[in-house]
Design a protein around this motif. Structure first.
Motif, mmCIF file in Angstrom:
data_model
loop_
_atom_site.group_PDB
_atom_site.id
_atom_site.type_symbol
_atom_site.label_atom_id
_atom_site.label_comp_id
_atom_site.label_asym_id
_atom_site.label_seq_id
_atom_site.Cartn_x
_atom_site.Cartn_y
_atom_site.Cartn_z
ATOM 1 N N ASP A 262 0.812 -1.219 0.000
ATOM 2 C CA ASP A 262 0.000 0.000 0.000
ATOM 3 C C ASP A 262 0.849 1.276 0.000
ATOM 4 O OD1 ASP A 262 0.979 -0.434 2.534
ATOM 5 O OD2 ASP A 262 -0.902 0.016 3.565
ATOM 6 N N ALA A 263 2.074 1.173 -0.522
ATOM 7 C CA ALA A 263 2.959 2.339 -0.629
ATOM 8 C C ALA A 263 3.719 2.246 -1.945
ATOM 9 C CB ALA A 263 3.935 2.377 0.549
ATOM 10 N N PHE A 264 4.231 3.387 -2.415
ATOM 11 C CA PHE A 264 4.990 3.427 -3.661
ATOM 12 C C PHE A 264 6.421 2.961 -3.435
ATOM 13 C CE2 PHE A 264 1.624 6.359 -4.768
ATOM 14 C CZ PHE A 264 1.463 6.186 -6.135
ATOM 15 N N ASN A 265 6.918 2.047 -4.316
ATOM 16 C CA ASN A 265 8.329 1.727 -4.271
ATOM 17 C C ASN A 265 9.075 2.808 -5.060
ATOM 18 O OD1 ASN A 265 8.731 0.978 -7.063
ATOM 19 N ND2 ASN A 265 7.871 -1.040 -6.645
ATOM 20 N N PRO A 266 10.398 2.868 -4.993
ATOM 21 C CA PRO A 266 11.123 3.963 -5.661
ATOM 22 C C PRO A 266 10.845 4.071 -7.164
ATOM 23 C CG PRO A 266 12.548 2.930 -4.045
ATOM 24 C CD PRO A 266 11.301 2.090 -4.124
#
Length: 134
Positions: free
Chosen positions: A36-40
């Motif tokens: 539920d978060a953006f990877n680089p």
């Protein structure tokens, strides 16, 4: 010259958070990631998309361009050794009744005046098309 400032802090082994003065973005920074978060890499693509949408917002008034919506779909290709993004392809999908010539003019302006879309090609190939939403 305009400057930008972001700070980032590790929250736990899976996640970090990046902050500006008034906003924050959750980052998947652990080896297993956080769904539920953006990877680089996703954050890079989101940055390109945001730049393009902001560029469209910037040129709508001087071009008197009429739109009902915009979507940017991006795909990056990563090589393993050394790890780097080698290319990014995008599709700008614009909901508009403007002519094909005006749609191409919009695309040209987005590519010419975008801070991020001018920076990325210095490191990776950036190619894309603009489509009218059907």
């Amino acid at each position: 010259m305009l400057g930008y400032k972001v700070s980032a802090q590790r929250i736990d082994p899976r996640e970090s958070v990046a902050r500006t003065e008034t906003a924050e973005v959750r980052l998947a920074t652990g080896l297993s990631g956080a769904a539920d978060a953006f990877n680089p890499a996703e954050l890079l693509l989101a940055s390109i998309a945001a730049c393009m949408i902001k560029g469209i917002e910037r040129v709508i008034p001087p071009l008197a361009f009429s739109i009902d919506g915009v979507e940017v779909v991006l795909h990056a290709v990563r090589q393993d050794d050394p790890p780097l993004i080698v290319s990014v392809k995008y599709q700008l999908v614009v909901d508009t009744d403007e002519t094909d010539q005006r749609l191409e003019l919009l695309h040209k302006n987005v590519r010419k005046y975008g801070t991020i879309s001018n920076t990325v090609p210095l490191a990776a190939r950036l190619d894309g098309v603009i489509w009218r939403k059907s």
